[in-house]
Write an enzyme that holds these catalytic residues in place. Structure first.
Site, PDB file in Angstrom:
ATOM      1  NE  ARG A   1      14.255   3.014 -11.043  1.00  0.00           N
ATOM      2  CZ  ARG A   1      14.855   3.778 -11.962  1.00  0.00           C
ATOM      3  NH1 ARG A   1      15.092   3.275 -13.164  1.00  0.00           N
ATOM      4  NH2 ARG A   1      15.202   5.019 -11.685  1.00  0.00           N
TER       5      ARG A   1
ATOM      6  CB  CYS B   1      -2.000 -15.932  -0.189  1.00  0.00           C
ATOM      7  SG  CYS B   1      -3.376 -17.081  -0.281  1.00  0.00           S
TER       8      CYS B   1
ATOM      9  NE  ARG C   1      -3.777 -14.804  -4.801  1.00  0.00           N
ATOM     10  CZ  ARG C   1      -4.800 -15.401  -4.194  1.00  0.00           C
ATOM     11  NH1 ARG C   1      -6.028 -14.924  -4.325  1.00  0.00           N
ATOM     12  NH2 ARG C   1      -4.605 -16.481  -3.455  1.00  0.00           N
ATOM     13  CB  SER C   2      -5.492 -13.330  -0.850  1.00  0.00           C
ATOM     14  OG  SER C   2      -6.527 -13.691   0.038  1.00  0.00           O
TER      15      SER C   2
ATOM     16  CG  ASN D   1       2.004 -14.069   5.055  1.00  0.00           C
ATOM     17  OD1 ASN D   1       0.795 -13.808   4.953  1.00  0.00           O
ATOM     18  ND2 ASN D   1       2.475 -15.286   4.867  1.00  0.00           N
TER      19      ASN D   1
ATOM     20  CE1 TYR E   1     -12.250 -16.425   4.937  1.00  0.00           C
ATOM     21  CE2 TYR E   1     -10.142 -16.203   6.065  1.00  0.00           C
ATOM     22  CZ  TYR E   1     -10.872 -16.509   4.924  1.00  0.00           C
ATOM     23  OH  TYR E   1     -10.216 -16.882   3.775  1.00  0.00           O
TER      24      TYR E   1
END
Length: 298
Positions: free
Chosen positions: A149, A176, A196-197, A207, A239
């Site tokens: 794992r 990110c 994360r962002s 991504n 945004y």
């Protein structure tokens, strides 16, 4: 991994659902980039690759989809400078490697720093000295110990991400994306990428492509067929100056996802460091047209 026939695939609406969720439930928060961002925590997508490869169809990525794969290949090879990125066809890192950004962190112009993706992925600092190549180890460990794992990669070097009074980070941009956990379940590969962002209108589609492509790379190198790609965004945001473009996307109906495969040159690769964006081909891609530029904040 075998794709279902294109006509048998179910149109996918997961990406647009996240956009809708942010518009409906996101909270406006201030940002370092300038405009406020509508922000919503913990949004997840799950893609059975048999139903298509996650290149969004809400707007066309036909001219760009290989470039994010090239970027990930650059990171895997340890790229941290504009010159190194250029070798992989990445020509958009200039704003993050300007003299104004690098000088504040004691970095040479054109260098985003050892705490960036390439530094973490290829040269993670160790107590013994020298750097640790995470992706080389990932391939080796999946092949040797598939039931474990612990097939995990992190872009985060904590001591290089410090902020606050008297502290200097060692990168111009905190990573990110790129927390990768791979499992072999039922003899098939499952890859979960934690982010994360996420700038959902602009950054997240890239991504999705690059880490789903990583799943195909690992399938080829380990011999375990690809099963599912999971994508979790912790801080998912739009945004304020992107809202108009997002609403145009949401007026469009979902479409079936395309087919992405390794071509002959890609199938000849035996080392993860040798993959490039041009080693992937796309078919069955029938997106909606582009909508012009959606702002990206730097």
């Amino acid at each position: 991994m075998e794709y279902a026939a294109f006509a048998d695939r179910t149109p996918d609406s997961q990406y647009r659902t996240i956009l809708e969720n942010i518009l409906d439930h996101g909270e406006p928060v201030p940002t370092r980039q300038g405009p406020d961002a509508l922000t919503l925590m913990q949004q997840t997508m799950s893609f059975d690759l048999a139903n298509g490869f996650p290149v969004i169809t809400d707007r066309s990525m036909a001219r760009f989809w290989r470039k994010p794969i090239g970027e990930l290949c650059a990171f895997i090879n340890g790229a941290t400078t504009l010159d190194e990125f250029a070798e992989f066809g990445c020509d958009w890192w200039g704003p993050w490697a300007s003299e104004s950004k690098t000088s504040k962190r004691g970095l040479p112009p054109g260098d985003i720093g050892p705490g960036s993706y390439g530094g973490a992925f290829h040269d993670f600092p160790t107590a013994e000295g020298g750097g640790f190549d995470q992706f080389r180890h990932l391939v080796e460990q999946i092949s040797e110990l598939p039931a474990d794992r612990t097939h995990f990669v992190s872009p985060w070097i904590p001591q290089y991400q410090v902020r606050g009074a008297g502290k200097t980070p060692r990168t111009t941009i905190a990573p990110c994306h790129g927390w990768v956990h791979v499992r072999v379940i039922g003899g098939r590969l499952h890859l979960h990428m934690f982010q994360r962002s996420g700038d959902v209108p602009v950054g997240v589609p890239s991504n999705m492509v690059q880490y789903a492509a990583l799943l195909l790379m690992l399938e080829h190198l380990t011999g375990f067929p690809a099963a599912r790609y999971y994508h979790t965004i912790s801080d998912a945001h739009i945004y304020a100056d992107q809202v108009g473009g997002v609403k145009l996307l949401l007026d469009r109906e979902p479409r079936r996802l395309p087919t992405v495969t390794l071509n002959d040159a890609g199938r000849a690769v035996t080392d993860i460091h040798d993959f490039r964006g041009e080693h992937f081909d796309i078919a069955d891609y029938e997106p909606h047209p582009g909508i012009g530029s959606i702002p990206v904040s730097t």
